[in-house]
Design a protein around this motif. Structure first.
Motif, short mmCIF file in Angstrom:
data_model
loop_
_atom_site.label_atom_id
_atom_site.label_comp_id
_atom_site.label_asym_id
_atom_site.label_seq_id
_atom_site.Cartn_x
_atom_site.Cartn_y
_atom_site.Cartn_z
N GLN A 135 -12.68 -9.05 113.45
CA GLN A 135 -13.19 -7.64 113.50
C GLN A 135 -13.31 -7.26 114.79
O GLN A 135 -13.08 -5.99 115.20
N TYR A 136 -13.85 -8.19 115.70
CA TYR A 136 -13.77 -7.69 117.22
C TYR A 136 -12.67 -7.20 117.92
O TYR A 136 -12.54 -6.18 118.58
N MET A 137 -11.64 -7.82 117.44
CA MET A 137 -10.27 -7.48 118.07
C MET A 137 -9.67 -6.23 117.24
O MET A 137 -9.17 -5.41 117.88
N HIS A 138 -10.08 -6.17 116.10
CA HIS A 138 -9.70 -4.89 115.55
C HIS A 138 -10.30 -3.75 116.04
O HIS A 138 -9.53 -2.85 116.46
N ASN A 139 -11.64 -4.08 116.30
CA ASN A 139 -12.37 -2.79 117.20
C ASN A 139 -11.55 -2.54 118.25
O ASN A 139 -11.45 -1.28 118.87
N MET A 140 -11.56 -3.59 119.10
CA MET A 140 -10.80 -3.45 120.58
C MET A 140 -9.59 -2.56 120.46
O MET A 140 -9.20 -1.62 121.17
N PHE A 141 -8.31 -3.24 119.49
CA PHE A 141 -7.21 -2.52 119.54
C PHE A 141 -7.29 -1.19 119.05
O PHE A 141 -6.40 -0.31 119.14
N SER A 142 -8.33 -0.50 118.30
CA SER A 142 -8.65 0.44 117.92
C SER A 142 -8.55 1.68 118.93
O SER A 142 -8.40 2.83 118.75
N GLY A 143 -9.20 1.20 119.97
CA GLY A 143 -9.43 1.95 121.27
C GLY A 143 -10.72 2.92 121.06
O GLY A 143 -11.28 3.55 122.05
N ARG A 144 -11.26 2.77 119.98
CA ARG A 144 -12.68 3.53 119.81
C ARG A 144 -13.94 2.92 120.81
O ARG A 144 -14.57 3.84 121.29
N PRO A 145 -13.91 1.60 120.91
CA PRO A 145 -15.20 1.36 121.96
C PRO A 145 -14.59 1.28 123.49
O PRO A 145 -15.38 0.87 124.26
N THR A 146 -13.51 1.74 123.74
CA THR A 146 -12.91 1.84 125.06
C THR A 146 -14.13 2.60 126.02
O THR A 146 -14.29 3.50 125.58
N PHE A 147 -14.40 1.84 127.02
CA PHE A 147 -15.55 2.86 127.89
C PHE A 147 -14.64 3.97 128.66
O PHE A 147 -13.60 3.80 129.06
N ALA A 148 -15.36 5.16 128.44
CA ALA A 148 -14.73 6.16 129.15
C ALA A 148 -15.19 6.17 130.91
O ALA A 148 -14.41 6.90 131.54
N HIS A 149 -16.14 5.49 130.90
CA HIS A 149 -16.30 5.11 132.62
C HIS A 149 -17.10 4.00 132.65
O HIS A 149 -17.62 3.26 131.81
N LEU A 150 -17.03 3.39 134.04
CA LEU A 150 -17.49 2.21 134.37
C LEU A 150 -18.57 2.47 135.61
O LEU A 150 -18.63 3.18 136.20
N ASP A 151 -19.68 1.44 135.12
CA ASP A 151 -20.85 1.67 136.08
C ASP A 151 -20.91 0.18 137.21
O ASP A 151 -21.79 -0.20 137.43
N ASN A 152 -19.61 -0.25 137.15
CA ASN A 152 -19.32 -1.45 138.22
C ASN A 152 -19.81 -1.19 139.72
O ASN A 152 -20.62 -1.84 140.04
N ALA A 153 -19.83 -0.12 139.99
CA ALA A 153 -19.78 0.35 141.71
C ALA A 153 -21.46 0.14 141.96
O ALA A 153 -21.89 0.36 143.04
#
Length: 292
Positions: A255-273
Motif C-alpha cells: 500500500q505504501y509503495m502504491h501511494n508513493m508511485f501514485s504521486g499523490r503524497p509527493t511533497f510540493a515543497h521541502l523544509d530541509n533548510a
C-alpha cells in the motif's frame, strides 16, 4: 519522549541529548531493553509509567516543553495510546506535541488507501482539536528500507522495480536524518503544523542511477506494470494473508509503495533548510554502505 526505546525513538532521544536537551524517556514498567540503559548512561531520565493511565502520564509529562511520540503500532497505540498521551500533555500544561507520523504526506491521500496512515490521520484530527501546538514531521519513505525491506532495488538481479511512471518523483529520508530533524523541531518553539523533508527526491530512474554508481554494476529498470497491477496484488495479498494484528504485513508495505508511485503524497515543497546544520544522506550513500 514516548517510544524512546524503539528504533526511530532511540535515535531521536540521542539526537536531543546531542543538542543539549533534557530528555525524559517514558517506558513501560519492566522495560529491559538495552536502549533504556544506554539512554540512562547518556544522561536521559528514564521513567517507567503506565501508558494506560492518563493520570500517570500527566505526572510524567509535568514540566516538559514538548512531548515527542515515536510510538509504533495499530489503533490501540496510534489512536488510543497517543490520545491518552495527548490528554496528559494538555493536562500537564505542555505547550507542544509531536505525534508519531514520520511518513509520506497522508493529508493528500484518500481514506482507505493505507490502513496505517488512516490511523495517523484519525489521531491528528483529534490532535487538531486539542489546545496544544502540534507539529508533524513528514519524511517520505525511510531510505534505509531500500537496502532490503522494500523490494525496489533488487541487488541480486541488478534491477530497480517500479510500477507506473519511471520518472515519478519519490521522497526518501534516512532514519538518522529524520531523527536529527525531529530533535531540532522539538527544540524549536516556532514550528508550523507540518514539516516536510526529504534527504533526496528520486524517481525509479534516479534510483537506477544511484544503484549503478553505488555498486559499480549497471542496473536496469524493471516495470512490473501499471498501478492497477499493484492494486490487484494488494487485494490478493490482503485476502490470502490478512494478518490484521501485524503492524507491517506484506500488503501494508505494498500500500505504501502504491501511494508513493501514485504521486499523490509527493511533497510540493521541502523544509530541509530550516535546520542547516543537518547533512542530508543521499540514496547513493545508503546503497553504497550496504554494498560495502
Amino acid at each position: 519522549m514516548a517510544g524512546a526505546t524503539g528504533d526511530l525513538g532511540f535515535r531521536i532521544a540521542q539526537a536531543l541529548l546531542r543538542r543539549g536537551a533534557a530528555v525524559r524517556a517514558l517506558v513501560r514498567p519492566g522495560n529491559l531493553k538495552p536502549e533504556a540503559t544506554v539512554l540512562r548512561d547518556l544522561g536521559a531520565e528514564v521513567l517507567e509509567v503506565d501508558f494506560g493511565s492518563v493520570t500517570a502520564l500527566t505526572t510524567a509529562c509535568a514540566g516538559a516543553a514538548c512531548v515527542v511520540s515515536a510510538l509504533s503500532g495499530l489503533r490501540e497505540v496510534i489512536v488510543d495510546g497517543q490520545k491518552r498521551l495527548l490528554d496528559a500533555a494538555v493536562a500537564a500544561g505542555v505547550p507542544r506535541f509531536i505525534p508519531s507520523d514520520f511518513c509520506i504526506d497522508y493529508t493528500k491521500l484518500p481514506e482507505g488507501s493505507n490502513r496505517n496512515l488512516d490511523l495517523r490521520r484519525e489521531f491528528n484530527q483529534r490532535l487538531d482539536q486539542a489546545p496544544i501546538q502540534a507539529t508533524s514531521v513528514l519524511n517520505g519513505m525511510f531510505t534505509d528500507l531500500l537496502t532490503g525491506q522494500a523490494p525496489v532495488v533488487l541487488f541480486g538481479l541488478g534491477r530497480v522495480l517500479y510500477y507506473g511512471d519511471a520518472d515519478q518523483p519519490l521522497d526518501f529520508t534516512t532514519i538518522d536524518n529524520t531523527a536529527e530533524y525531529t530533535a531540532a523541531a522539538a527544540l524549536d518553539p516556532s514550528t508550523p503544523r507540518y514539516l516536510r523533508v526529504a534527504g533526496e527526491v528520486a524517481s525509479a530512474r534516479g534510483l537506477q542511477r544511484a544503484a549503478t554508481e553505488a555498486t559499480g554494476r549497471p542496473y536496469k529498470l524493471l516495470r512490473a506494470g501499471g498501478l492497477w497491477v499493484l492494486g490487484a496484488l494488494i487485494r490478493v495479498a490482503r485476502t490470502l494473508a490478512p494478518a490484521p494484528e501485524e503492524v507491517f504485513p506484506a500488503w501494508q508495505g505494498m500500500q505504501y509503495m502504491h501511494n508513493m508511485f501514485s504521486g499523490r503524497p509527493t511533497f510540493a515543497h521541502l523544509d530541509n533548510a530550516r535546520y542547516p546544520d543537518i547533512h542530508w544522506t543521499s540514496v547513493r550513500e545508503v546503497l553504497a554502505a550496504r554494498h560495502a
